[in-house]
Write an enzyme that holds these catalytic residues in place. Structure first.
Site, mmCIF file in Angstrom:
data_model
loop_
_atom_site.group_PDB
_atom_site.id
_atom_site.type_symbol
_atom_site.label_atom_id
_atom_site.label_comp_id
_atom_site.label_asym_id
_atom_site.label_seq_id
_atom_site.Cartn_x
_atom_site.Cartn_y
_atom_site.Cartn_z
ATOM 1 N N ASN A 147 0.819 -1.217 0.000
ATOM 2 C CA ASN A 147 0.000 0.000 0.000
ATOM 3 C C ASN A 147 0.856 1.271 0.000
ATOM 4 O OD1 ASN A 147 0.900 -0.018 2.621
ATOM 5 N ND2 ASN A 147 -1.070 -0.518 3.547
ATOM 6 N N ARG A 285 3.254 7.328 11.382
ATOM 7 C CA ARG A 285 2.740 6.850 12.667
ATOM 8 C C ARG A 285 2.581 8.047 13.587
ATOM 9 N NH1 ARG A 285 1.250 3.135 10.245
ATOM 10 N NH2 ARG A 285 1.758 0.938 10.507
ATOM 11 N N GLN A 314 -5.207 3.346 18.443
ATOM 12 C CA GLN A 314 -6.210 3.175 17.394
ATOM 13 C C GLN A 314 -7.145 2.036 17.771
ATOM 14 O OE1 GLN A 314 -3.798 4.894 13.516
ATOM 15 N NE2 GLN A 314 -4.384 2.781 13.527
ATOM 16 N N HIS A 333 -7.431 6.020 10.121
ATOM 17 C CA HIS A 333 -6.306 5.362 9.429
ATOM 18 C C HIS A 333 -6.831 4.577 8.216
ATOM 19 C CE1 HIS A 333 -2.279 3.029 10.177
ATOM 20 N NE2 HIS A 333 -2.451 3.346 8.904
#
Ligand code: NAD
Length: 395
Positions: A147, A285, A314, A333
Protein backbone atom coordinates in the site's frame (compact mmCIF):
# COMPACT_ATOMS: atom_id res chain seq x y z
CA UNK A 1 -2.65 -27.92 12.15
CA UNK A 2 -2.10 -24.27 12.91
CA UNK A 3 -4.44 -21.85 14.63
CA UNK A 4 -4.53 -18.50 12.85
CA UNK A 5 -5.96 -15.56 14.80
CA UNK A 6 -7.02 -12.77 12.46
CA UNK A 7 -7.90 -9.35 13.87
CA UNK A 8 -9.78 -7.10 11.43
CA UNK A 9 -11.77 -3.90 11.61
CA UNK A 10 -15.56 -4.18 12.03
CA UNK A 11 -17.90 -4.40 9.02
CA UNK A 12 -19.54 -1.20 7.72
CA UNK A 13 -22.39 -0.04 9.97
CA UNK A 14 -24.72 -0.59 7.00
CA UNK A 15 -23.55 -4.19 6.64
CA UNK A 16 -21.17 -5.96 4.26
CA UNK A 17 -21.59 -4.28 0.84
CA UNK A 18 -23.73 -6.18 -1.68
CA UNK A 19 -22.44 -3.93 -4.49
CA UNK A 20 -19.45 -1.62 -5.01
CA UNK A 21 -18.92 1.84 -6.52
CA UNK A 22 -16.83 0.34 -9.33
CA UNK A 23 -16.89 -3.05 -11.01
CA UNK A 24 -13.17 -3.72 -10.96
CA UNK A 25 -9.77 -2.40 -9.93
CA UNK A 26 -6.87 -1.87 -12.32
CA UNK A 27 -4.52 -4.79 -12.84
CA UNK A 28 -0.94 -3.87 -11.89
CA UNK A 29 2.08 -5.75 -13.21
CA UNK A 30 4.75 -4.81 -10.67
CA UNK A 31 5.92 -2.22 -8.18
CA UNK A 32 8.19 0.74 -8.96
CA UNK A 33 11.81 -0.40 -8.81
CA UNK A 34 11.03 -3.95 -9.88
CA UNK A 35 9.71 -5.68 -6.73
CA UNK A 36 7.14 -8.24 -7.81
CA UNK A 37 3.52 -8.24 -6.66
CA UNK A 38 2.34 -10.86 -4.13
CA UNK A 39 2.36 -14.30 -5.70
CA UNK A 40 0.25 -16.81 -3.72
CA UNK A 41 -0.62 -20.09 -5.45
CA UNK A 42 -4.24 -18.87 -5.77
CA UNK A 43 -6.70 -16.37 -4.27
CA UNK A 44 -10.26 -17.04 -3.10
CA UNK A 45 -11.57 -13.47 -3.29
CA UNK A 46 -12.59 -10.98 -5.93
CA UNK A 47 -10.12 -8.08 -6.12
CA UNK A 48 -11.99 -4.86 -5.38
CA UNK A 49 -14.20 -6.33 -2.65
CA UNK A 50 -13.96 -5.38 1.01
CA UNK A 51 -11.47 -7.83 2.55
CA UNK A 52 -10.07 -5.96 5.58
CA UNK A 53 -13.25 -6.14 7.70
CA UNK A 54 -14.44 -9.12 9.73
CA UNK A 55 -16.74 -10.53 7.01
CA UNK A 56 -14.03 -10.09 4.37
CA UNK A 57 -11.65 -12.38 6.33
CA UNK A 58 -8.82 -11.33 3.96
CA UNK A 59 -10.22 -14.07 1.74
CA UNK A 60 -8.32 -16.65 3.81
CA UNK A 61 -10.96 -19.03 5.20
CA UNK A 62 -11.24 -21.54 2.33
CA UNK A 63 -7.49 -21.82 1.91
CA UNK A 64 -6.83 -22.33 5.63
CA UNK A 65 -9.72 -24.68 6.42
CA UNK A 66 -9.23 -26.83 3.32
CA UNK A 67 -5.66 -27.38 4.49
CA UNK A 68 -6.80 -28.42 7.98
CA UNK A 69 -5.97 -25.18 9.78
CA UNK A 70 -8.21 -23.22 12.14
CA UNK A 71 -9.15 -19.59 11.48
CA UNK A 72 -10.53 -17.32 14.19
CA UNK A 73 -11.59 -13.82 13.07
CA UNK A 74 -12.43 -11.02 15.45
CA UNK A 75 -12.43 -7.24 15.79
CA UNK A 76 -12.60 -7.43 19.60
CA UNK A 77 -8.99 -6.64 20.51
CA UNK A 78 -8.78 -4.43 23.63
CA UNK A 79 -8.34 -5.56 27.21
CA UNK A 80 -7.94 -8.90 28.99
CA UNK A 81 -11.57 -9.95 28.32
CA UNK A 82 -11.36 -9.36 24.59
CA UNK A 83 -11.80 -12.26 22.19
CA UNK A 84 -8.26 -11.54 20.97
CA UNK A 85 -6.75 -12.16 24.42
CA UNK A 86 -8.93 -15.21 25.00
CA UNK A 87 -7.87 -16.80 21.70
CA UNK A 88 -4.21 -15.74 21.90
CA UNK A 89 -2.69 -18.37 24.26
CA UNK A 90 -2.83 -21.25 21.72
CA UNK A 91 -2.58 -19.23 18.48
CA UNK A 92 0.30 -20.12 16.16
CA UNK A 93 -0.14 -17.09 13.93
CA UNK A 94 -1.56 -13.62 14.64
CA UNK A 95 -2.53 -11.46 11.67
CA UNK A 96 -3.45 -7.84 12.22
CA UNK A 97 -3.74 -4.67 10.17
CA UNK A 98 -2.17 -1.34 11.22
CA UNK A 99 -5.58 0.34 10.70
CA UNK A 100 -7.04 -1.73 13.57
CA UNK A 101 -3.91 -2.93 15.30
CA UNK A 102 -3.93 -5.85 17.70
CA UNK A 103 -1.17 -4.49 19.92
CA UNK A 104 1.20 -7.38 20.56
CA UNK A 105 2.84 -6.13 23.73
CA UNK A 106 5.58 -8.02 25.59
CA UNK A 107 2.91 -9.18 28.07
CA UNK A 108 0.70 -10.55 25.33
CA UNK A 109 3.65 -12.22 23.59
CA UNK A 110 4.51 -13.90 26.91
CA UNK A 111 0.93 -15.26 27.10
CA UNK A 112 1.00 -16.51 23.52
CA UNK A 113 2.94 -19.69 24.17
CA UNK A 114 2.41 -21.17 20.67
CA UNK A 115 2.98 -17.98 18.70
CA UNK A 116 5.52 -18.24 15.89
CA UNK A 117 4.46 -15.66 13.31
CA UNK A 118 3.08 -12.12 13.69
CA UNK A 119 1.92 -11.10 10.25
CA UNK A 120 1.03 -7.52 9.39
CA UNK A 121 -1.54 -7.32 6.60
CA UNK A 122 -0.20 -3.96 5.49
CA UNK A 123 3.05 -2.13 6.25
CA UNK A 124 4.42 -1.02 9.62
CA UNK A 125 4.89 -3.54 12.42
CA UNK A 126 5.38 -1.14 15.33
CA UNK A 127 2.20 -2.52 16.95
CA UNK A 128 4.34 -5.58 17.72
CA UNK A 129 6.90 -5.21 20.48
CA UNK A 130 9.86 -6.02 18.25
CA UNK A 131 12.31 -6.44 21.15
CA UNK A 132 10.02 -9.02 22.75
CA UNK A 133 9.50 -10.71 19.37
CA UNK A 134 13.27 -10.95 18.90
CA UNK A 135 13.78 -12.32 22.42
CA UNK A 136 11.11 -14.99 21.79
CA UNK A 137 12.47 -15.93 18.37
CA UNK A 138 9.22 -14.98 16.57
CA UNK A 139 9.01 -14.12 12.91
CA UNK A 140 7.44 -10.72 12.16
CA UNK A 141 6.52 -10.17 8.52
CA UNK A 142 4.59 -7.55 6.58
CA UNK A 143 3.45 -7.14 2.97
CA UNK A 144 6.12 -4.69 1.88
CA UNK A 145 5.02 -2.27 -0.90
CA UNK A 146 1.37 -3.44 -0.84
CA UNK A 147 0.00 0.00 0.00
CA UNK A 148 3.01 2.31 -0.37
CA UNK A 149 1.57 4.04 -3.44
CA UNK A 150 -1.88 4.21 -1.79
CA UNK A 151 -0.30 6.16 1.08
CA UNK A 152 1.74 8.43 -1.22
CA UNK A 153 -1.48 9.38 -3.04
CA UNK A 154 -3.12 10.16 0.30
CA UNK A 155 -0.17 12.29 1.43
CA UNK A 156 -0.35 14.37 -1.76
CA UNK A 157 -4.09 14.78 -1.22
CA UNK A 158 -3.56 15.92 2.38
CA UNK A 159 -0.81 18.39 1.37
CA UNK A 160 -3.20 19.95 -1.15
CA UNK A 161 -6.16 19.81 1.25
CA UNK A 162 -4.20 21.78 3.85
CA UNK A 163 -2.46 24.33 1.66
CA UNK A 164 -5.57 25.07 -0.44
CA UNK A 165 -7.88 25.03 2.62
CA UNK A 166 -10.10 22.39 1.04
CA UNK A 167 -11.85 21.08 4.17
CA UNK A 168 -13.11 24.47 5.37
CA UNK A 169 -14.17 25.48 1.85
CA UNK A 170 -16.11 22.24 1.39
CA UNK A 171 -17.80 22.82 4.73
CA UNK A 172 -19.10 26.22 3.58
CA UNK A 173 -20.80 24.52 0.62
CA UNK A 174 -22.43 21.75 2.64
CA UNK A 175 -23.58 24.38 5.15
CA UNK A 176 -25.40 26.25 2.33
CA UNK A 177 -22.96 29.18 2.15
CA UNK A 178 -21.00 30.92 -0.60
CA UNK A 179 -18.40 32.58 1.58
CA UNK A 180 -15.53 33.06 -0.83
CA UNK A 181 -13.47 35.32 1.43
CA UNK A 182 -13.88 32.97 4.39
CA UNK A 183 -12.66 30.09 2.21
CA UNK A 184 -9.64 31.81 0.71
CA UNK A 185 -8.31 33.73 3.69
CA UNK A 186 -6.17 30.64 4.41
CA UNK A 187 -5.78 29.29 0.84
CA UNK A 188 -2.46 29.21 -1.07
CA UNK A 189 -0.90 27.49 -4.09
CA UNK A 190 1.77 24.87 -3.43
CA UNK A 191 3.67 26.03 -6.51
CA UNK A 192 7.02 27.45 -5.47
CA UNK A 193 6.83 26.12 -1.89
CA UNK A 194 9.58 24.07 -0.22
CA UNK A 195 8.18 20.59 0.31
CA UNK A 196 10.15 17.93 2.17
CA UNK A 197 9.81 14.33 3.28
CA UNK A 198 11.21 12.67 6.36
CA UNK A 199 12.30 9.29 4.95
CA UNK A 200 12.47 8.62 1.25
CA UNK A 201 11.75 4.90 1.27
CA UNK A 202 9.00 3.35 -0.82
CA UNK A 203 6.32 5.86 0.29
CA UNK A 204 8.54 8.91 0.74
CA UNK A 205 10.11 8.58 -2.69
CA UNK A 206 6.71 8.01 -4.32
CA UNK A 207 5.47 11.17 -2.58
CA UNK A 208 8.46 13.17 -3.87
CA UNK A 209 7.81 11.88 -7.40
CA UNK A 210 4.13 12.82 -7.20
CA UNK A 211 4.86 16.32 -5.85
CA UNK A 212 7.53 17.09 -8.48
CA UNK A 213 5.01 18.10 -11.22
CA UNK A 214 3.61 20.80 -8.92
CA UNK A 215 6.81 22.80 -9.46
CA UNK A 216 7.76 22.85 -5.80
CA UNK A 217 11.31 22.76 -4.38
CA UNK A 218 11.81 19.22 -3.09
CA UNK A 219 13.78 18.28 0.05
CA UNK A 220 14.37 15.06 2.00
CA UNK A 221 16.10 13.52 4.96
CA UNK A 222 16.67 9.79 5.26
CA UNK A 223 19.28 7.84 7.19
CA UNK A 224 20.06 6.19 3.85
CA UNK A 225 20.79 8.60 1.00
CA UNK A 226 19.02 8.15 -2.35
CA UNK A 227 21.17 7.27 -5.37
CA UNK A 228 22.76 10.28 -7.08
CA UNK A 229 20.76 9.70 -10.24
CA UNK A 230 17.44 9.92 -8.34
CA UNK A 231 18.49 13.10 -6.52
CA UNK A 232 19.39 14.67 -9.87
CA UNK A 233 16.24 13.47 -11.64
CA UNK A 234 14.01 15.00 -8.95
CA UNK A 235 16.29 17.97 -8.26
CA UNK A 236 15.78 17.19 -4.57
CA UNK A 237 17.90 18.72 -1.78
CA UNK A 238 19.29 16.24 0.76
CA UNK A 239 19.41 17.25 4.43
CA UNK A 240 21.76 15.55 6.91
CA UNK A 241 19.15 15.48 9.69
CA UNK A 242 15.51 16.14 10.49
CA UNK A 243 16.31 19.51 12.08
CA UNK A 244 17.89 20.83 8.89
CA UNK A 245 14.93 19.69 6.82
CA UNK A 246 12.32 21.02 9.26
CA UNK A 247 13.68 24.59 9.22
CA UNK A 248 14.01 24.62 5.41
CA UNK A 249 10.49 23.73 4.26
CA UNK A 250 6.92 25.02 4.16
CA UNK A 251 5.45 21.50 4.10
CA UNK A 252 6.84 18.35 5.68
CA UNK A 253 5.40 14.93 4.96
CA UNK A 254 6.48 12.17 7.36
CA UNK A 255 7.20 8.68 5.96
CA UNK A 256 9.55 6.97 8.41
CA UNK A 257 8.66 3.84 10.36
CA UNK A 258 8.05 4.27 14.10
CA UNK A 259 11.04 2.97 16.02
CA UNK A 260 13.25 4.34 18.81
CA UNK A 261 15.00 6.85 16.47
CA UNK A 262 11.74 8.40 15.26
CA UNK A 263 9.60 8.19 18.40
CA UNK A 264 8.53 11.78 19.31
CA UNK A 265 10.88 13.25 16.68
CA UNK A 266 8.46 16.13 16.05
CA UNK A 267 8.42 17.57 19.54
CA UNK A 268 7.79 21.15 20.70
CA UNK A 269 11.39 22.16 19.91
CA UNK A 270 11.52 20.78 16.37
CA UNK A 271 8.09 22.19 15.52
CA UNK A 272 9.11 25.60 16.93
CA UNK A 273 12.15 25.56 14.60
CA UNK A 274 9.88 25.34 11.54
CA UNK A 275 8.83 28.43 9.59
CA UNK A 276 5.68 30.11 10.94
CA UNK A 277 2.77 28.87 8.84
CA UNK A 278 4.28 25.46 8.04
CA UNK A 279 2.17 22.39 7.42
CA UNK A 280 2.81 18.85 8.69
CA UNK A 281 1.36 15.79 6.98
CA UNK A 282 1.80 12.53 8.84
CA UNK A 283 0.66 9.31 7.25
CA UNK A 284 3.46 7.33 8.95
CA UNK A 285 2.74 6.85 12.67
CA UNK A 286 1.15 9.19 15.20
CA UNK A 287 3.84 8.81 17.83
CA UNK A 288 6.49 10.30 15.55
CA UNK A 289 4.81 13.56 16.65
CA UNK A 290 4.19 14.67 20.22
CA UNK A 291 0.41 14.86 20.36
CA UNK A 292 0.05 17.97 22.49
CA UNK A 293 2.90 19.84 20.78
CA UNK A 294 0.93 19.58 17.51
CA UNK A 295 -2.24 20.86 19.19
CA UNK A 296 -0.41 23.79 20.82
CA UNK A 297 1.33 24.81 17.56
CA UNK A 298 -1.98 24.79 15.67
CA UNK A 299 -3.66 26.84 18.40
CA UNK A 300 -0.86 29.41 18.47
CA UNK A 301 -0.82 29.61 14.66
CA UNK A 302 2.81 28.51 14.41
CA UNK A 303 1.61 25.58 12.33
CA UNK A 304 -0.90 26.53 9.61
CA UNK A 305 -2.21 22.98 9.39
CA UNK A 306 -1.73 19.33 10.34
CA UNK A 307 -3.12 16.38 8.42
CA UNK A 308 -2.65 12.73 9.09
CA UNK A 309 -4.41 9.44 9.15
CA UNK A 310 -2.48 7.81 11.95
CA UNK A 311 -3.39 8.04 15.62
CA UNK A 312 -2.39 6.57 18.95
CA UNK A 313 -4.06 4.52 20.19
CA UNK A 314 -6.21 3.17 17.39
CA UNK A 315 -9.08 3.60 17.58
CA UNK A 316 -8.56 6.87 19.49
CA UNK A 317 -10.94 7.92 22.27
CA UNK A 318 -13.81 10.20 21.25
CA UNK A 319 -12.16 13.10 23.09
CA UNK A 320 -8.74 12.72 21.42
CA UNK A 321 -7.57 16.34 20.88
CA UNK A 322 -6.66 15.70 17.23
CA UNK A 323 -10.39 15.32 16.51
CA UNK A 324 -11.08 18.94 17.47
CA UNK A 325 -7.87 20.94 16.99
CA UNK A 326 -7.99 23.89 14.55
CA UNK A 327 -6.91 23.63 10.91
CA UNK A 328 -6.66 19.86 10.81
CA UNK A 329 -7.39 17.62 7.86
CA UNK A 330 -7.39 14.29 9.66
CA UNK A 331 -8.76 11.00 8.40
CA UNK A 332 -9.07 7.80 10.39
CA UNK A 333 -6.31 5.36 9.43
CA UNK A 334 -7.53 4.64 5.90
CA UNK A 335 -4.81 5.67 3.48
CA UNK A 336 -3.35 2.19 3.12
CA UNK A 337 -6.61 0.25 3.08
CA UNK A 338 -8.31 1.29 -0.11
CA UNK A 339 -10.07 -1.57 -1.89
CA UNK A 340 -7.12 -1.51 -4.31
CA UNK A 341 -4.59 -1.95 -1.49
CA UNK A 342 -6.64 -4.64 0.25
CA UNK A 343 -6.43 -6.91 -2.80
CA UNK A 344 -2.64 -6.66 -2.68
CA UNK A 345 -2.18 -7.19 1.04
CA UNK A 346 -4.73 -10.02 1.19
CA UNK A 347 -2.78 -11.78 -1.57
CA UNK A 348 0.49 -11.00 0.21
CA UNK A 349 -0.81 -12.33 3.54
CA UNK A 350 -1.78 -15.55 1.76
CA UNK A 351 1.65 -15.80 0.11
CA UNK A 352 3.38 -15.40 3.50
CA UNK A 353 1.04 -17.96 5.13
CA UNK A 354 1.56 -20.46 2.32
CA UNK A 355 5.32 -20.21 2.78
CA UNK A 356 5.20 -20.28 6.56
CA UNK A 357 2.81 -23.24 6.76
CA UNK A 358 4.88 -25.29 4.33
CA UNK A 359 8.22 -24.41 5.98
CA UNK A 360 9.43 -22.41 3.00
CA UNK A 361 11.43 -19.21 3.36
CA UNK A 362 9.36 -16.01 3.47
CA UNK A 363 10.56 -13.44 0.93
CA UNK A 364 13.38 -11.39 2.44
CA UNK A 365 11.67 -8.07 1.66
CA UNK A 366 8.63 -9.14 3.73
CA UNK A 367 10.70 -9.84 6.86
CA UNK A 368 10.93 -7.42 9.79
CA UNK A 369 12.13 -9.85 12.47
CA UNK A 370 13.49 -13.35 11.89
CA UNK A 371 16.07 -15.66 13.42
CA UNK A 372 16.42 -13.61 16.60
CA UNK A 373 17.07 -10.21 15.03
CA UNK A 374 15.89 -7.58 12.59
CA UNK A 375 15.89 -9.02 9.07
CA UNK A 376 15.05 -8.02 5.50
CA UNK A 377 13.15 -4.72 5.35
CA UNK A 378 13.25 -4.63 9.15
CA UNK A 379 17.06 -4.54 9.14
CA UNK A 380 17.01 -1.71 6.59
CA UNK A 381 14.29 0.47 8.10
CA UNK A 382 14.01 -0.21 11.87
CA UNK A 383 16.18 -0.09 14.98
CA UNK A 384 15.53 -1.86 18.27
CA UNK A 385 16.60 -1.28 21.84
CA UNK A 386 15.77 1.51 24.28
CA UNK A 387 13.04 -0.60 25.77
CA UNK A 388 9.81 -1.68 24.21
CA UNK A 389 8.57 -0.86 20.77
CA UNK A 390 6.97 2.57 21.17
CA UNK A 391 3.62 1.78 19.55
CA UNK A 392 2.99 -1.13 21.85
CA UNK A 393 4.21 0.39 25.08
CA UNK A 394 1.66 3.14 25.52
CA UNK A 395 4.45 5.68 26.19
P1 NAD B 1 10.30 1.66 3.62
O1 NAD B 1 10.94 0.63 4.47
O2 NAD B 1 10.32 1.50 2.14
O3 NAD B 1 10.92 3.10 3.93
C1 NAD B 1 11.24 3.53 5.21
C2 NAD B 1 12.36 4.56 5.09
O4 NAD B 1 12.53 5.17 6.36
C3 NAD B 1 13.70 3.94 4.69
O5 NAD B 1 14.21 4.61 3.55
C4 NAD B 1 14.57 4.19 5.92
O6 NAD B 1 15.93 4.41 5.61
C5 NAD B 1 13.91 5.43 6.49
N1 NAD B 1 14.22 5.66 7.89
C6 NAD B 1 14.24 4.76 8.90
N2 NAD B 1 14.58 5.38 10.06
C7 NAD B 1 14.75 6.68 9.77
C8 NAD B 1 15.11 7.81 10.56
N3 NAD B 1 15.37 7.70 11.86
N4 NAD B 1 15.17 9.01 9.94
C9 NAD B 1 14.95 9.12 8.61
N5 NAD B 1 14.61 8.09 7.81
C10 NAD B 1 14.51 6.88 8.39
O7 NAD B 1 8.80 1.77 4.14
P2 NAD B 1 7.54 2.48 3.44
O8 NAD B 1 6.77 1.49 2.65
O9 NAD B 1 7.99 3.74 2.81
O10 NAD B 1 6.67 2.79 4.75
C11 NAD B 1 7.14 3.69 5.74
C12 NAD B 1 6.21 3.72 6.93
O11 NAD B 1 4.96 4.27 6.55
C13 NAD B 1 5.83 2.34 7.50
O12 NAD B 1 6.82 1.83 8.36
C14 NAD B 1 4.55 2.64 8.22
O13 NAD B 1 4.78 3.07 9.55
C15 NAD B 1 3.94 3.79 7.43
N6 NAD B 1 2.79 3.33 6.62
C16 NAD B 1 1.57 3.89 6.84
C17 NAD B 1 0.47 3.44 6.14
C18 NAD B 1 -0.89 4.04 6.33
O14 NAD B 1 -1.88 3.41 5.95
N7 NAD B 1 -1.00 5.24 6.84
C19 NAD B 1 0.61 2.41 5.20
C20 NAD B 1 1.88 1.90 4.96
C21 NAD B 1 2.97 2.34 5.69
Amino acid sequence: MAKVLLVLYPDPVSGYPPVYARDSIPVLHGYPGGQTLPSPSAIDFTPGELLGCVSGELGLRDFLESNGHQLVVTSDKEGPDSEFERELPDADVVISQPFWPAYLTAERIAKAKNLKLALTAGIGSDHVDLDAAIARGLTVAEVTFCNSISVAEHAVMQILALVRNFIASHQWVTDGGWNIADCVERAYDVEGMDVGVIAAGRIGLATLRRMAPFDVNLHYFDTRRLPDAVEKELNVTYHPDAASLARSVDVVSIHAPLHPQTYHLFDEKLIASMRRGSYIVNTARAEICVRDAVVAALKSGHLAGYAGDVWYPQPPPSDHPWRSMPNEAMTPHVSGTTLSAQARYAAGAREILEDFLSDKAIRDEYLIVSGGGLAGTGAASYTTGSGASPGSSGK
